[in-house]
Design a protein around this motif. Structure first.
Motif, short mmCIF file in Angstrom:
data_model
loop_
_atom_site.label_atom_id
_atom_site.label_comp_id
_atom_site.label_asym_id
_atom_site.label_seq_id
_atom_site.Cartn_x
_atom_site.Cartn_y
_atom_site.Cartn_z
N ILE A 183 0.86 -1.18 0.00
CA ILE A 183 0.00 0.00 0.00
C ILE A 183 0.90 1.23 0.00
O ILE A 183 2.00 1.20 0.52
N GLN A 184 0.41 2.32 -0.61
CA GLN A 184 1.24 3.50 -0.84
C GLN A 184 1.05 4.55 0.25
O GLN A 184 -0.07 4.79 0.70
N HIS A 185 2.16 5.17 0.65
CA HIS A 185 2.13 6.20 1.68
C HIS A 185 1.89 7.58 1.08
O HIS A 185 2.49 7.95 0.06
N VAL A 186 1.01 8.36 1.71
CA VAL A 186 0.78 9.76 1.33
C VAL A 186 1.03 10.61 2.58
O VAL A 186 0.32 10.49 3.58
N ALA A 187 2.07 11.44 2.52
CA ALA A 187 2.45 12.26 3.67
C ALA A 187 1.73 13.61 3.63
O ALA A 187 1.68 14.26 2.59
N TYR A 188 1.19 14.01 4.77
CA TYR A 188 0.54 15.31 4.90
C TYR A 188 1.29 16.15 5.92
O TYR A 188 2.06 15.63 6.75
N LYS A 189 1.05 17.45 5.89
CA LYS A 189 1.68 18.36 6.86
C LYS A 189 0.77 18.51 8.08
O LYS A 189 0.21 19.57 8.35
N GLY A 190 0.59 17.41 8.79
CA GLY A 190 -0.25 17.46 9.98
C GLY A 190 -1.51 16.64 9.82
O GLY A 190 -1.84 16.14 8.74
N SER A 191 -2.24 16.49 10.94
CA SER A 191 -3.40 15.62 10.95
C SER A 191 -4.63 16.24 10.29
O SER A 191 -5.42 15.53 9.66
N THR A 192 -4.81 17.55 10.42
CA THR A 192 -6.04 18.18 9.92
C THR A 192 -6.22 18.00 8.41
O THR A 192 -7.28 17.54 7.96
N PRO A 193 -5.23 18.35 7.57
CA PRO A 193 -5.43 18.13 6.13
C PRO A 193 -5.56 16.66 5.77
O PRO A 193 -6.31 16.31 4.84
N ALA A 194 -4.87 15.79 6.51
CA ALA A 194 -4.98 14.36 6.22
C ALA A 194 -6.38 13.85 6.54
O ALA A 194 -6.98 13.10 5.76
N ILE A 195 -6.92 14.26 7.67
CA ILE A 195 -8.27 13.82 8.06
C ILE A 195 -9.31 14.36 7.08
O ILE A 195 -10.26 13.67 6.73
N ASN A 196 -9.13 15.60 6.64
CA ASN A 196 -10.07 16.17 5.68
C ASN A 196 -10.12 15.35 4.40
O ASN A 196 -11.21 15.07 3.86
N ASP A 197 -8.96 14.94 3.90
CA ASP A 197 -8.92 14.11 2.68
C ASP A 197 -9.48 12.71 2.95
O ASP A 197 -10.12 12.11 2.08
N LEU A 198 -9.22 12.20 4.15
CA LEU A 198 -9.75 10.88 4.51
C LEU A 198 -11.27 10.91 4.52
O LEU A 198 -11.93 10.02 3.96
N MET A 199 -11.85 11.91 5.16
CA MET A 199 -13.31 11.99 5.24
C MET A 199 -13.94 12.29 3.88
O MET A 199 -15.09 11.93 3.63
N ALA A 200 -13.15 12.93 3.01
CA ALA A 200 -13.66 13.21 1.66
C ALA A 200 -13.51 12.00 0.74
O ALA A 200 -14.02 12.01 -0.38
N GLY A 201 -12.80 10.96 1.21
CA GLY A 201 -12.61 9.77 0.39
C GLY A 201 -11.44 9.85 -0.55
O GLY A 201 -11.25 8.96 -1.39
N THR A 202 -10.62 10.90 -0.42
CA THR A 202 -9.45 11.04 -1.29
C THR A 202 -8.43 9.94 -1.00
O THR A 202 -7.77 9.42 -1.90
N VAL A 203 -8.27 9.61 0.28
CA VAL A 203 -7.46 8.46 0.69
C VAL A 203 -8.34 7.56 1.56
O VAL A 203 -9.19 8.05 2.30
N PRO A 204 -8.20 6.23 1.45
CA PRO A 204 -9.09 5.33 2.18
C PRO A 204 -8.64 4.97 3.59
O PRO A 204 -9.45 4.49 4.39
N LEU A 205 -7.36 5.19 3.90
CA LEU A 205 -6.83 4.73 5.18
C LEU A 205 -5.91 5.80 5.77
O LEU A 205 -5.33 6.61 5.04
#
Length: 327
Positions: A183-205
């Motif tokens: 599975i591929q890693h996607v690095a974000y600059k903190g939890s907030t932008p990562a969670i936003n993309d997660l809840m939007a379905g941009t990343v599944p995990l």
């Protein structure tokens, strides 16, 4: 004999007076200016929340302004650089998670700091489990669902973390290794932008800190799949560990620490460590931490310094043995 006892008693008294004066001098020094607590991640995450609790405690303790400065980017190095360059007087402090201190020095080929030379350890602050989460529409109900999907389409799944070199990044890499999946890693600059993309379905995990994830788990906007710890946590007892689901070896809990610039006087460092014990012991602070999935955990400066050195050496062995890279 009496004279000798008198001399010993006087020596002890003078030693105690000297200690009291040193502490008094440290407290006077700390009360002389405002505090800046640097959090090397965006507002809204676990580090930011913890830093604000500490800032409030220091403001009340010394009747001084205490602010939190969020300085995200560079896998934590931007915030670390601000503290390294700050005046070493105890007024600029770094609130930082374990990975940036103990993982990045090995994982990042050009890590720009020597943690032991550029900073002085004050105390550990708190610990918390990490958790693998997904969004409700992903269809994943447990870790085995993720493994089946990853094996069916190698390289097609992505997982987010709060940044390259974070403990959460390492948790993901260990998960891949132990489950034998790609599975591929996607690095974000903190939890907030990562969670936003997660809840939007941009990343599944996503691998995230439990304190940051709890509100979203409780609201149903995210689903927990497994803890990266040895045992379940009383703060969220219904979440199983990855080991319970057949994926052992992914034990990556998080802890958070407080550091000051190198050269900060030892008496000031000791006083700050004592202040943190008092602040974190306050009932309202403990309750706030517990509600966020954290448990207060303090150490004396020397013990914390030794802990950082030990964990750095241990993670270096894991990273090299498993050939974990920045990519």
């Amino acid at each position: 004999m009496t004279s000798r006892r008198t001399l010993l008693a006087l020596a002890s008294l003078f030693a105690l007076m000297g200690t009291a004066q040193a502490q008094s001098a440290a407290e006077k020094q700390l009360a002389s200016d405002k505090f800046t607590l640097v959090a090397p991640f965006p507002a809204g995450g676990a580090i930011d929340a913890l830093a604000r609790l500490l800032a409030d405690g220091l403001a009340k303790r010394y009747d001084q302004t205490a602010i939190v400065e969020n300085a995200p980017g560079g896998a934590g190095t931007i915030g670390m650089g601000k503290v390294k360059r700050a005046k070493a007087d105890g007024h600029t402090l770094l609130v930082i998670p374990a990975g940036n201190l103990t993982i990045n020095p090995t994982l990042m080929p050009k890590f720009p700091f020597d943690v032991q030379k550029d900073f002085v350890a004050v105390t550990m602050l708190a610990t918390t489990p990490n958790v693998l989460v997904t969004h409700p529409k992903s269809g994943f109900k447990n870790v085995n669902d993720v493994i089946k999907a990853a094996k069916a389409k190698p390289g097609a799944l992505f997982y987010a973390s709060t940044g390259i070199g974070s403990g959460l990044h390492i948790a993901g890499e260990l998960f891949k290794d132990q489950a034998d999946i790609d599975i591929q890693h996607v690095a974000y600059k903190g939890s907030t932008p990562a969670i936003n993309d997660l809840m939007a379905g941009t990343v599944p995990l996503m691998f995230g800190n439990l304190p940051t994830m709890l509100p979203h788990l409780e609201s149903g906007r995210l689903v927990a799949l497994g803890l990266t710890d040895r045992a379940r946590t009383p703060n969220a007892p219904d979440i199983p560990t990855l080991a319970e689901q057949g994926v052992p070896g992914v034990v990556v809990p998080s802890w958070y620490g407080l550091l000051a610039p190198a050269g900060t006087p030892a008496n000031v460092v000791d006083q700050l460590a004592k202040d943190m014990v008092e602040i974190l012991a306050q009932p309202h602070v403990r309750d706030t931490l517990k509600a966020q999935g954290m448990t207060e955990w303090t150490m004396k400066p020397a013990a914390f310094d030794a802990h950082i050195r030990t964990e750095t050496a241990n993670w270096a062995k894991v990273i090299k043995a498993r050939n974990i890279t920045m990519d």
